[in-house]
Design an enzyme around this catalytic site. Sequence first.
Site, mmCIF file in Angstrom:
data_model
loop_
_atom_site.group_PDB
_atom_site.id
_atom_site.type_symbol
_atom_site.label_atom_id
_atom_site.label_comp_id
_atom_site.label_asym_id
_atom_site.label_seq_id
_atom_site.Cartn_x
_atom_site.Cartn_y
_atom_site.Cartn_z
ATOM 1 N N TRP A 1 64.880 114.384 -6.727
ATOM 2 C CA TRP A 1 63.856 114.478 -7.767
ATOM 3 C C TRP A 1 63.006 113.226 -7.848
ATOM 4 O O TRP A 1 61.788 113.312 -8.073
ATOM 5 C CB TRP A 1 64.503 114.821 -9.105
ATOM 6 C CG TRP A 1 65.032 116.220 -9.081
ATOM 7 C CD1 TRP A 1 66.334 116.612 -9.004
ATOM 8 C CD2 TRP A 1 64.250 117.430 -9.040
ATOM 9 N NE1 TRP A 1 66.421 117.987 -8.937
ATOM 10 C CE2 TRP A 1 65.160 118.505 -8.959
ATOM 11 C CE3 TRP A 1 62.882 117.688 -9.068
ATOM 12 C CZ2 TRP A 1 64.735 119.835 -8.902
ATOM 13 C CZ3 TRP A 1 62.456 119.013 -9.020
ATOM 14 C CH2 TRP A 1 63.380 120.068 -8.941
ATOM 15 N N ASP B 1 62.507 109.654 -16.079
ATOM 16 C CA ASP B 1 62.739 111.089 -15.943
ATOM 17 C C ASP B 1 64.160 111.340 -16.441
ATOM 18 O O ASP B 1 65.135 111.040 -15.752
ATOM 19 C CB ASP B 1 62.590 111.506 -14.486
ATOM 20 C CG ASP B 1 62.981 112.964 -14.232
ATOM 21 O OD1 ASP B 1 63.478 113.628 -15.162
ATOM 22 O OD2 ASP B 1 62.824 113.420 -13.088
ATOM 23 N N LYS C 1 68.260 121.922 -19.961
ATOM 24 C CA LYS C 1 69.547 121.304 -19.620
ATOM 25 C C LYS C 1 70.385 121.100 -20.886
ATOM 26 O O LYS C 1 71.445 121.694 -21.044
ATOM 27 C CB LYS C 1 69.341 119.962 -18.926
ATOM 28 C CG LYS C 1 68.278 119.957 -17.842
ATOM 29 C CD LYS C 1 68.683 120.705 -16.598
ATOM 30 C CE LYS C 1 67.661 120.478 -15.487
ATOM 31 N NZ LYS C 1 68.004 121.147 -14.242
#
Length: 360
Positions: A102, A171, A195
């Site tokens: 990511w 992030d 999440k």
Amino acid sequence: MARAYNFSAGPTALPIEVLQEAHEEFFDFADTGMSVMEISHRSKVFVELAQQVELDLRAVLKVPSHYRVLFLHGGASLQFSQVPMNLLGGKGTADYIHTGLWSGKAIRAARRYCDVRIVASSERSGFDRIPATTEWHCNSNAAYLHYTENETVHGVQFPAAPVSSVPLVCDACSSLLSKPIDVAKHGLIYASAQKNMGAAGVTAVIVDEALLNTPLDITPDVLNYTHLAQAGSMLNTPATFPWYLTGLTLKWIVRAGGIEQIYQANKAKAELLYQTIDNSNGFYINKVLQEFRSINNVTFTLADAALEKVFLTLADQAGIKGLEGHASVGGMRASLYNAVTLPAVDALASFMKEFQRVHG
């Protein structure tokens, strides 16, 4: 109906109490005679809901008053571009720490807008660690330093936030609300909801007001943090139902004792699963150095790779779902987000021990 044990990387498990509350209000929200999905986002009742969600997020994370809280679309993938569009502030370079898939995506997106400097990377070691700070080569003239707090694919997590002389961008998609975070150490934090915060469709952005007002000229209004803040995150029609579910999830976190209690529960879940792996005498393997192991995403493989499909098939039949590793790395991954219970992890650990007894 029996509920599955859901270890998916996202969308993932929601607290059963949140699902029940949403179910009860589904046809009639706040005595409107309508679902929250049917009422206008400009209506008094929804504006009040949105304001309360922001207040709850601020309270749970202890967000300082000089930060703006936005509820946006597009997930992390859009933030990979939206961050440089808004934060470069006339500078031509930004620093990134590369710790997995990511962060790599964030780097590639940012290169469209500026000179990206990778100040540290663990790619050579297979993303099994966070690079030692002695290896970092930061640029004091960078617009910001970006890091991915938790890498869901490789199961690697920062033990602490980086120290930076430039604005720090995080992030936190897979870790926000799962552990304490010092917002004041960051210029900007972003995280999608699916999440630990609720359902897919909402992305929270927490940004220091000092970083607003200097977007690139090419930045569309709908991606301009300043305009979005001025519009209360409603420059266009927002994802009203996911926003509502985020509010319910925040209230559930408060009832559970807040972030610190959630964090202790998450650590206990991760410790149980890592012990199962470490005590398997090499039958199960986790390659991440211990001090950088994620409490959110536990990745592992089997010493005998030929058994992995059997493992996944039997786990699925046992009601243990979502264990497939990311397609880029294979293997298994158990995501232990907030709504995944300790009994669910215990069931997975018991399954793993029995699988090893039969196939080891």
